[in-house]
Motif scaffolding. Structure first.
Motif, PDB file in Angstrom:
ATOM      1  N   LYS A  18      50.296  91.882  73.286  1.00 26.66           N
ATOM      2  CA  LYS A  18      51.374  90.924  73.096  1.00 26.66           C
ATOM      3  C   LYS A  18      51.995  90.590  74.457  1.00 26.66           C
ATOM      4  CE  LYS A  18      55.632  90.251  70.449  1.00 26.66           C
ATOM      5  NZ  LYS A  18      56.546  90.846  69.446  1.00 26.66           N
ATOM      6  N   LEU A  19      52.123  89.288  74.733  1.00 26.79           N
ATOM      7  CA  LEU A  19      52.717  88.853  75.993  1.00 26.79           C
ATOM      8  C   LEU A  19      54.221  88.682  75.887  1.00 26.79           C
ATOM      9  CD1 LEU A  19      50.328  86.115  77.463  1.00 26.79           C
ATOM     10  CD2 LEU A  19      50.566  88.492  78.171  1.00 26.79           C
ATOM     11  N   ALA A  20      54.657  87.873  74.910  1.00 27.91           N
ATOM     12  CA  ALA A  20      56.079  87.551  74.846  1.00 27.91           C
ATOM     13  C   ALA A  20      56.401  86.885  73.522  1.00 27.91           C
ATOM     14  CB  ALA A  20      56.459  86.618  75.996  1.00 27.91           C
ATOM     15  N   ASP A  21      57.626  87.061  73.076  1.00 26.91           N
ATOM     16  CA  ASP A  21      58.165  86.264  71.982  1.00 26.91           C
ATOM     17  C   ASP A  21      58.770  84.986  72.568  1.00 26.91           C
ATOM     18  OD1 ASP A  21      57.577  88.168  69.985  1.00 26.91           O
ATOM     19  OD2 ASP A  21      59.453  89.232  70.379  1.00 26.91           O
ATOM     20  N   ASP A  39      72.093  76.288  64.420  1.00 29.81           N
ATOM     21  CA  ASP A  39      72.728  77.346  63.634  1.00 29.81           C
ATOM     22  C   ASP A  39      72.124  77.461  62.240  1.00 29.81           C
ATOM     23  OD1 ASP A  39      73.719  74.830  62.964  1.00 29.81           O
ATOM     24  OD2 ASP A  39      75.653  75.624  62.289  1.00 29.81           O
ATOM     25  N   GLN A  40      71.277  76.468  61.876  1.00 25.12           N
ATOM     26  CA  GLN A  40      70.683  76.467  60.538  1.00 25.12           C
ATOM     27  C   GLN A  40      69.169  76.675  60.548  1.00 25.12           C
ATOM     28  OE1 GLN A  40      72.061  73.176  57.983  1.00 25.12           O
ATOM     29  NE2 GLN A  40      73.669  72.754  59.487  1.00 25.12           N
ATOM     30  N   PHE A  41      68.543  76.440  61.707  1.00 26.00           N
ATOM     31  CA  PHE A  41      67.096  76.547  61.738  1.00 26.00           C
ATOM     32  C   PHE A  41      66.615  76.992  63.113  1.00 26.00           C
ATOM     33  CE2 PHE A  41      62.941  74.749  62.798  1.00 26.00           C
ATOM     34  CZ  PHE A  41      62.170  75.259  61.782  1.00 26.00           C
ATOM     35  N   SER A  42      65.784  78.019  63.123  1.00 26.07           N
ATOM     36  CA  SER A  42      65.108  78.440  64.344  1.00 26.07           C
ATOM     37  C   SER A  42      63.861  79.214  63.946  1.00 26.07           C
ATOM     38  CB  SER A  42      66.022  79.309  65.225  1.00 26.07           C
ATOM     39  OG  SER A  42      66.299  80.543  64.584  1.00 26.07           O
ATOM     40  N   LEU A  43      62.884  79.239  64.847  1.00 24.30           N
ATOM     41  CA  LEU A  43      61.647  79.974  64.623  1.00 24.30           C
ATOM     42  C   LEU A  43      61.388  80.896  65.797  1.00 24.30           C
ATOM     43  CD1 LEU A  43      59.220  77.142  63.385  1.00 24.30           C
ATOM     44  CD2 LEU A  43      60.385  78.851  61.984  1.00 24.30           C
ATOM     45  N   LYS A  44      60.763  82.027  65.523  1.00 28.55           N
ATOM     46  CA  LYS A  44      60.302  82.915  66.583  1.00 28.55           C
ATOM     47  C   LYS A  44      58.807  83.110  66.420  1.00 28.55           C
ATOM     48  CE  LYS A  44      61.019  87.472  66.741  1.00 28.55           C
ATOM     49  NZ  LYS A  44      61.685  88.794  66.940  1.00 28.55           N
ATOM     50  N   ARG A  45      58.076  82.909  67.511  1.00 28.00           N
ATOM     51  CA  ARG A  45      56.644  83.120  67.528  1.00 28.00           C
ATOM     52  C   ARG A  45      56.295  84.005  68.722  1.00 28.00           C
ATOM     53  NH1 ARG A  45      57.173  81.306  63.079  1.00 28.00           N
ATOM     54  NH2 ARG A  45      56.002  79.579  62.123  1.00 28.00           N
ATOM     55  N   SER A  46      55.023  84.373  68.848  1.00 28.72           N
ATOM     56  CA  SER A  46      54.590  85.265  69.931  1.00 28.72           C
ATOM     57  C   SER A  46      53.317  84.739  70.577  1.00 28.72           C
ATOM     58  CB  SER A  46      54.339  86.681  69.406  1.00 28.72           C
ATOM     59  OG  SER A  46      55.486  87.217  68.783  1.00 28.72           O
TER      60      SER A  46
END
Length: 299
Positions: free
Chosen positions: A159-162, A255-262
C-alpha cells in the motif's frame, strides 16, 4: 546443443513479452529482421522451436514457455551484476518504467519521480499513464500503481497511500447553476464522470456512491474530466490532490460527501531480488505518501 548467448535470450524475452518482432524491436532498438535472426539463432543453439507464428503474433511453444523462467532468472542476475559494477546496492541507475492510472500519473508522479532522479543522476524514469490494468508479466512496466491490490498472478503489492475525493465544480459553473445545498439537488445539475463500460476497477465507480446519476460529459481520463469541470461544464468527483493544479475549482457538499481510496504499488514477484527496483519502490512509496499529504493539505 550450443550454449545460448545472453543477447539472444534478451531478445527472446522481448518477443515473448510483446508477442511481436516489431514491438520487441522497438523495445530493444533493433530492426525486426535482426530480432528474427536472433530468435532463429537461439532456436538453432537450443535445437528447439520457441515460437509459433499466428495471426495474433508470436505465441510461445511449450519449449519457449519453459525457457521464459530460466531467461528471467538470468535477466535478474544480469541486472544485479550491472548494479554492483555501477555503484553498489545503494545506487539507482538505468531505466525504470512505472505504469499508473492517469490521475496519479498526471498529478503525483512527475514531481515525485523528478525528486528521486535528482538524487540519483544515473536513473531514467518512464511514466506510462493508461486507464487500465498493466500486464507486468509481459513487462509493460517494471512496476505499476493500482487502486486495488492484485488478486492473481505472480505479483506482490504494498500500500502506497490513502487519498480522498470530493464533488468539485468551477466557481463560474456554481454561480450560474441551480442552488446546491444537499445531495438531492444533484438531479438538477450537469454531471461529469467515467464512461461506465470503460471503468476497469470497481474502486473507480465513484458515481455509484451518489446513486449513479447520468453523466452528460464522460471520459475514461481523470484529466479530461477535471478539465471539463475547470471550464464550467459541470460537477465532477475529483481527487483532492489534483485541486492545487485546478485553481478554478472548489469543493462542494464536502460535509455531506467524501470518498477515501488507496494506491498500491504492484511488482512482479521475480523482481524482488533486483536491488534498484527495491530501492526505487521504497523511495516512491515514501515520496508519494508525502506528496499526497502536502497537496491535500493545500485544498
Amino acid at each position: 546443443m550450443a550454449e545460448p548467448k545472453w543477447d539472444d535470450l534478451r531478445v527472446f524475452l522481448a518477443v515473448a513479452r510483446t508477442e511481436s518482432l516489431s514491438r520487441a524491436g522497438k523495445t530493444l532498438r533493433l530492426d525486426p529482421a535482426t530480432v528474427g535472426r536472433r530468435v532463429a539463432r537461439l532456436e538453432s543453439a537450443l535445437e528447439a522451436v520457441l515460437f509459433m507464428k499466428s495471426p495474433q503474433g508470436y505465441a510461445l511453444t511449450q519449449a519457449g514457455a519453459r525457457l521464459v523462467a530460466r531467461a528471467e532468472a538470468i535477466e535478474t542476475a544480469m541486472f544485479n551484476a550491472q548494479e554492483d559494477v555501477l555503484g553498489g546496492a545503494e545506487t539507482m541507475t538505468g531505466q525504470i518504467r512505472v505504469g499508473a492510472p492517469d490521475g496519479c500519473a498526471n498529478y503525483l508522479l512527475p514531481q515525485v519521480c523528478a525528486s528521486i532522479c535528482a538524487d540519483n543522476p544515473g536513473l531514467e524514469v518512464q511514466i506510462v499513464a493508461l486507464p487500465r490494468v498493466f500486464n507486468l508479466s509481459k513487462r509493460e512496466a517494471d512496476m505499476a500503481i493500482t487502486v486495488s491490490p492484485p488478486t492473481a498472478g505472480r505479483l506482490t503489492s504494498q500500500k502506497l497511500a490513502d487519498y480522498h475525493l470530493h464533488l468539485m465544480a468551477s466557481r463560474d459553473y456554481l454561480a450560474a447553476a441551480p442552488a446546491l445545498s444537499k445531495l438531492e439537488d444533484l438531479k438538477d445539475h450537469t454531471i461529469i464522470g467515467y464512461i461506465s463500460d470503460l471503468i476497469f476497477d470497481t474502486e473507480l465507480d465513484y458515481l455509484s456512491e451518489i446513486g449513479g446519476p447520468r453523466t452528460k460529459f464522460a471520459s475514461n481520463s481523470v484529466s479530461v474530466q477535471l478539465n471539463w469541470a475547470r471550464v464550467g461544464s459541470g460537477l465532477v468527483i475529483g481527487h483532492d490532490f489534483a485541486l492545487p493544479f485546478a485553481p478554478e475549482l472548489t469543493r462542494v457538499l464536502s460535509d455531506q460527501f467524501s470518498l477515501k481510496r488507496s494506491f498500491y504499488l504492484v511488482r512482479h514477484a521475480d523482481d524482488r531480488n533486483i536491488s534498484r527496483l527495491g530501492l526505487f519502490a521504497k523511495e516512491l512509496g515514501k515520496r508519494v505518501r508525502q506528496e499526497v499529504v502536502r497537496l491535500e493539505g493545500r485544498t
